[in-house]
Design an enzyme around this catalytic site. Sequence first.
Site: not given
Ligand code: GLN
Length: 236
Positions: A94, A127, A191
């Site tokens: 990520c 998101r 994850h």
């Molecule tokens: N900050 C990054 C995004 O929102 C990665 C998020 C994360 O590692 N879960 O894309």
Amino acid sequence: MSTESLRIIWIYPDLMSTYGDRGNMLILARRAALRGIASECVEVQSDQAIPQDGDIYLLAGGEDGPQALAAERLIADGGLNRAAANGAVVFAVCAGYQLLGTSFYAKGAKCTGLGLLDMQSDRGETRAVGELAGPVDPVLGLPPLTGFENHGGRTHLGAAAKPLVTVRVGIGNDGTTEGAWAGKLLGTYAHGPALARNPALADLLVGWAVGSPLPPADDAWPDRLRAERLSAVGMR
Ligand code: GLN
């Protein structure tokens, strides 16, 4: 492998460690131990230099602010780029995955990445949150990827980065592909932690580090977890 035991380096747990990503380090050590390979796990905080003697380097997920800080510090340090150039394995999740590319966005600002993978990230309109799954690049010989994603970024691969997964469930890079790999560098939005849900991927990384594929292990328990997660999204 540089020494008698596998050296697993977790980069900046003080900045990047979300959604159980620390489990990736534990699973690598466990999968190595199942084959009689000793390992040593080293946690490198963001005020410490990146050691050069690692076999596998891990980067995890993080919020935008810590992610941008981590990229700045890794660029200033230079050690991860040197280790990758010397053939170390790098596995990134990520935020850690995004910062392996040439650029990414954090808190609305464009940030420079490490340039280790030919890709750049921008932001999506929504998101991406939820289960992430799909078949893996057949060249890697792995079963389908299963994971959990939570990110605002979208990632666009250049010609030198191969997509890791064809997305069936979730968003990943852009709704079509997920993750990327090139040589012994591999990144994913998953994850879960990713390697607990995909032990064959952990075996691939350990195999890259030791220089030969690992023999099979008894995967009855991880297979039950995988069957449950894959059937929850209609992939089994
Ligand atoms: N900050 C990054 C995004 O929102 C990665 C998020 C994360 O590692 N879960 O894309």
